[in-house]
Structures are given as C-alpha cells and as structure tokens.
Motif scaffolding. Structure first.
Motif, short mmCIF file in Angstrom:
data_model
loop_
_atom_site.label_atom_id
_atom_site.label_comp_id
_atom_site.label_asym_id
_atom_site.label_seq_id
_atom_site.Cartn_x
_atom_site.Cartn_y
_atom_site.Cartn_z
N ARG A 69 51.66 33.14 45.81
CA ARG A 69 51.00 34.41 46.15
C ARG A 69 49.61 34.16 46.68
N VAL A 70 49.29 34.92 47.73
CA VAL A 70 47.92 34.89 48.22
C VAL A 70 47.04 35.59 47.20
N ALA A 91 43.41 37.29 47.12
CA ALA A 91 42.25 37.70 47.93
C ALA A 91 41.12 37.98 46.95
N GLY A 92 40.77 39.24 46.73
CA GLY A 92 39.72 39.54 45.74
C GLY A 92 40.22 39.35 44.31
N GLY A 93 41.52 39.41 44.14
CA GLY A 93 42.12 39.25 42.81
C GLY A 93 42.01 40.49 41.93
N THR A 94 41.42 41.57 42.45
CA THR A 94 41.15 42.74 41.58
C THR A 94 42.44 43.38 41.10
N ASP A 95 43.48 43.28 41.89
CA ASP A 95 44.76 43.83 41.45
C ASP A 95 45.68 42.72 40.92
N LEU A 96 45.70 41.61 41.63
CA LEU A 96 46.63 40.53 41.29
C LEU A 96 46.44 40.02 39.86
N PHE A 147 35.67 54.45 46.36
CA PHE A 147 36.54 53.43 45.83
C PHE A 147 35.83 52.67 44.71
N ALA A 148 36.31 52.80 43.50
CA ALA A 148 35.79 52.02 42.36
C ALA A 148 34.27 51.94 42.37
N THR A 164 39.65 43.50 49.01
CA THR A 164 39.77 43.34 50.47
C THR A 164 40.70 44.39 51.06
N ASN A 212 44.42 45.71 49.61
CA ASN A 212 44.73 47.14 49.44
C ASN A 212 46.03 47.51 50.16
N ASN A 249 49.24 45.43 48.40
CA ASN A 249 49.58 46.06 47.12
C ASN A 249 50.66 47.12 47.28
N ASP A 271 43.64 53.79 48.65
CA ASP A 271 42.72 54.71 49.32
C ASP A 271 42.44 54.37 50.78
N LEU A 319 49.52 38.38 55.56
CA LEU A 319 48.84 39.37 56.39
C LEU A 319 47.53 38.75 56.86
N LYS A 363 39.37 62.42 48.87
CA LYS A 363 40.10 61.88 47.70
C LYS A 363 39.92 62.82 46.53
C1 LIG Z 1 38.62 48.92 38.16
C2 LIG Z 1 39.47 49.02 39.41
C3 LIG Z 1 39.29 50.11 40.24
C4 LIG Z 1 40.06 50.25 41.40
N1 LIG Z 1 39.85 51.34 42.19
C5 LIG Z 1 40.60 51.52 43.29
C6 LIG Z 1 40.41 52.67 44.11
O1 LIG Z 1 39.54 53.51 43.88
N2 LIG Z 1 41.22 52.82 45.18
C7 LIG Z 1 42.20 51.89 45.50
O2 LIG Z 1 42.89 52.08 46.50
N3 LIG Z 1 42.39 50.79 44.74
C8 LIG Z 1 41.63 50.58 43.65
N4 LIG Z 1 41.83 49.45 42.88
C9 LIG Z 1 42.90 48.49 43.23
C10 LIG Z 1 42.40 47.23 44.00
O3 LIG Z 1 41.07 46.92 43.70
C11 LIG Z 1 42.51 47.39 45.53
O4 LIG Z 1 43.84 47.62 45.90
C12 LIG Z 1 41.96 46.19 46.33
O5 LIG Z 1 41.80 46.55 47.69
C13 LIG Z 1 42.86 44.99 46.25
O6 LIG Z 1 42.28 43.96 47.04
P1 LIG Z 1 42.13 42.48 46.51
O7 LIG Z 1 41.52 41.70 47.62
O8 LIG Z 1 41.44 42.40 45.21
O9 LIG Z 1 43.67 42.09 46.34
P2 LIG Z 1 44.39 41.01 45.35
O10 LIG Z 1 44.34 41.51 43.96
O11 LIG Z 1 43.80 39.65 45.61
O12 LIG Z 1 45.82 41.07 45.95
C14 LIG Z 1 46.64 42.22 45.84
C15 LIG Z 1 48.06 41.87 46.29
O13 LIG Z 1 48.09 41.63 47.69
C16 LIG Z 1 48.52 40.29 47.97
N5 LIG Z 1 47.68 39.86 49.09
C17 LIG Z 1 46.33 40.03 49.20
N6 LIG Z 1 45.91 39.64 50.40
C18 LIG Z 1 47.02 39.21 51.08
C19 LIG Z 1 47.23 38.69 52.39
N7 LIG Z 1 46.22 38.55 53.27
N8 LIG Z 1 48.48 38.34 52.78
C20 LIG Z 1 49.51 38.48 51.89
N9 LIG Z 1 49.38 38.98 50.63
C21 LIG Z 1 48.15 39.33 50.24
C22 LIG Z 1 48.34 39.53 46.68
O14 LIG Z 1 49.24 38.43 46.58
C23 LIG Z 1 48.62 40.62 45.65
O15 LIG Z 1 50.00 40.79 45.51
C24 LIG Z 1 41.04 49.28 41.72
C25 LIG Z 1 41.21 48.15 40.88
C26 LIG Z 1 40.44 48.02 39.74
C27 LIG Z 1 40.65 46.82 38.86
#
Ligand SMILES: Cc1cc2nc3c(=O)[nH]c(=O)nc-3n(C[C@H](O)[C@H](O)[C@H](O)COP(=O)(O)OP(=O)(O)OC[C@H]3O[C@@H](n4cnc5c(N)ncnc54)[C@H](O)[C@@H]3O)c2cc1C
Length: 297
Positions: A32-33, A35-40, A103-104, A113, A117, A120, A126, A169, A187
């Motif tokens: 798995r990629v 990115a920010g890891g906030t969801d993963l 957003f958060a 990232t 978003n 996911n 959002d 992606l 929102k």
């Molecule tokens: C406290 C909190 C508040 C939040 N609030 C919001 C909000 O208000 N609105 C909202 O929409 N979301 C929210 N989120 C969810 C999350 O933060 C977002 O969806 C964020 O944009 C995910 O980006 P990331 O880079 O952290 O993704 P990651 O957690 O790194 O990755 C998410 C998923 O995408 C995959 N992935 C990531 N990049 C790629 C790539 N380039 N190619 C292939 N696969 C990839 C990963 O493998 C994983 O499955 C929140 C999360 C938390 C913990």
C-alpha cells in the motif's frame, strides 16, 4: 494504545516511480502507498487493511503544482496545506481551498494529501465534490503505462474504486474554466471542522456572453455510496438565464435525484431536506459570485 496488536509491515521509500510501480506489480494489494497516513494508519490499527509493505513516495516529487495554458496539474502527494498556500488554486479553483479550510485541523491538513482523499473513496471525502465540479481527471500509473480517467468514473462504492492493485495515483488534472465561472463549496457537519460531513457539496456555474448558463455542476457527497452529480438539475439549468426562481427549481430537482441513506450521522429525511436547502444556498452564492466578478459589476 493498541499498537502492539498491529502487525508491522515492511517500509520502503523507492527512489524512482518505476521502482515503486515494480513493487506494486510484484506485490499488488499487499503493498500500500502511504501518503500522509492520516487515514491509512487508523485503518491498519483497526485491521481493515493489513499490508505487508508500505510504499512511501515522498522521494518522487509527486507534490508539484504546475499551471499551463489549458490546465492545472497537481501531484497526488500535494497536501491540503499546499493547496491553501497556492495563489493559482485560490484564483482559478477557489472551491478546492474552500473544502480544505473546512477540513480537520492544521496537523491533518499538513499531512493529508489530495491523492489520499481520493483513493480512500469515502462517500464523505470533502475534496472530491470540488474536484468533480471542476471536471478533474486523474492519472493512474502502472508498470504497463498510465491511464487518464474522469474522477467521477473512479468511484465504485464506499472505499472501492476502479484502481487496480498494481496502480498508483500519480496526478490530478484540472482543465481551466470558461472565463465567467464561479463555484461554491458547502459542508454540513455536526460540528464545525473535525467532523465527518453529513452532506458536502459543490456547485459550479459558467455563463456565456449572453449570460446564459453554459455549464452547470451540482456535486454531492455523503448522500450516496459514491459522490454523485445531480444531472437532471444540471441539465435543467443549461441555456437559461439565472434567476432566483430558476435556482430554487433546480434545488428541488436535485432533491428528487438523491436517494440518501440514514445513518448515525443524519436521518434520511433530514438529509433530503438539507440537500434542497444547501443546493439552493450554494447555487445562489455561486450566482452572486458570478455577478460580483462580471466586468460590468
Ligand atoms: C482527525 C481526522 C480528521 C479528518 N477530517 C477529514 C475531513 O474533514 N474531511 C475529509 O474528507 N477527510 C478527513 N479525514 C480523513 C483523511 O485525513 C483524508 O482522507 C486525507 O486526505 C487522507 O490523505 P492521506 O495523505 O493522509 O492518505 P493516507 O492515509 O496516506 O492514504 C489513504 C489511502 O489512500 C491510499 N493512497 C494514498 N495515496 C495514494 C496514491 N498516490 N496512490 C495510490 N494509493 C494511495 C493509501 O494506500 C490508503 O489506502 C480526517 C482524518 C482524521 C484522522
């Protein structure tokens, strides 16, 4: 702390995209990629995902923002904070930073990232409605090459997309909008910020020289398993002159098009009511913006 129960995957930060794609080809969904890891990280903790390899792409410079004559290209690793810092995005695609502001909080915006978003594939994501309202397309890369598809066609269901296990992606592309265009992001969450959307939406209107609607987008999140466009309401607006009555009627049509779900965050009837109210509010704000930016005022 539940970390002890999370199995620790291998971690790799390849130096080239080819290397990253090679790992994806070999390991598929196991890799798995990150990115920010906030969801993963949360999903790994909850054992929704148990990847054996995490691929960190930060060495690949996928965080560029490049404006050309006909489009804006955003690397998949562009963070929400970078979106908020970009004057080009604020000027040309203001509904996207509007989504980021709701957003958060700052720590998540610094890490999260655009690519994360999107991938996911949350119905409540959002940034997806503004991107779809701007007709975004995305680039999916694999070791066999790349394919470009409309973002709207990416989503299949909650958490599910058409991305193949060997794909990454890499880029988001936004075509430049017609001269007279405006867009609005709204929102509705239970609390301001830090809340999952109950309904999120973006409307965009473009008008021609005779002030008739030439393009209309009404994109809704959180009301269906995938982000949706209220296509009948959009078509209803085409070729017409904007008026309050027209926009009220379009909002009613949008309400008729959605079949939202009831869940812990909001009941079905509340969501339906909100769709009409919010679409009307967004369309009126978009019209206001268009009038404000018109050369004659
Ligand atoms: C406290 C909190 C508040 C939040 N609030 C919001 C909000 O208000 N609105 C909202 O929409 N979301 C929210 N989120 C969810 C999350 O933060 C977002 O969806 C964020 O944009 C995910 O980006 P990331 O880079 O952290 O993704 P990651 O957690 O790194 O990755 C998410 C998923 O995408 C995959 N992935 C990531 N990049 C790629 C790539 N380039 N190619 C292939 N696969 C990839 C990963 O493998 C994983 O499955 C929140 C999360 C938390 C913990």
């Amino acid at each position: 702390m539940h970390q002890a129960s999370m199995s620790i995957p291998e971690y790799t930060a390849p130096a080239t995209l080819d290397d990253a794609l090679g790992i994806k080809k070999e390991r598929g969904a196991e890799a798995r990629v990150i990115a920010g890891g906030t969801d993963l990280i949360l999903r790994m903790r909850d054992k929704v995902f148990s990847p054996s390899v995490l691929i960190d792409l930060r060495r690949l410079s996928l965080d560029g923002i490049a404006l050309s004559d006909n489009e804006l290209r955003l690397g998949a690793f562009v963070s929400l904070s970078q979106v908020l810092e970009s004057a080009d995005i604020e000027r040309l695609f203001p509904a996207l930073p509007a989504g980021c502001r709701e957003f958060a909080g700052p720590p998540i915006r610094n890490r999260g990232t655009l690519g994360g978003n999107i991938v996911n594939a949350s119905p409540a994501a959002d940034l997806v409605p503004p991107l779809i309202a701007y007709d975004a397309s995305i680039v999916l890369s694999s070791s066999d090459g790349e394919r470009v598809l409309q973002l709207m066609a990416f989503f299949v269901g909650p958490g599910q997309s058409v991305m193949e296990p060997d794909e990454i992606l890499t880029e988001i592309r936004l075509p430049l909008m017609p001269a007279s265009s405006a867009a609005t992001f709204i929102k509705l969450g239970q609390r301001r910020s830090m809340a999952i959307s109950q309904v999120n939406l973006t409307t965009r209107l473009s008008v021609d020289e005779s002030s008739m609607v030439s393009e209309a987008r009404i994109v809704l999140g959180s009301v269906a398993p995938v982000p949706m466009r209220a296509v009948a309401a959009e078509e209803f607006l085409l070729g017409k002159e904007l008026s309050e009555k027209l926009l009220n009627r379009a909002a009613k049509k949008a309400r008729d098009e959605v079949t939202p779900i009831s869940d812990v965050r909001a009941s079905l009837s509340y969501r339906l009511e909100m769709v009409e109210v919010l679409v009307r509010r967004a369309l009126l704000a978009t019209w206001d913006e268009l009038r404000g930016s018109a050369p004659d005022g």
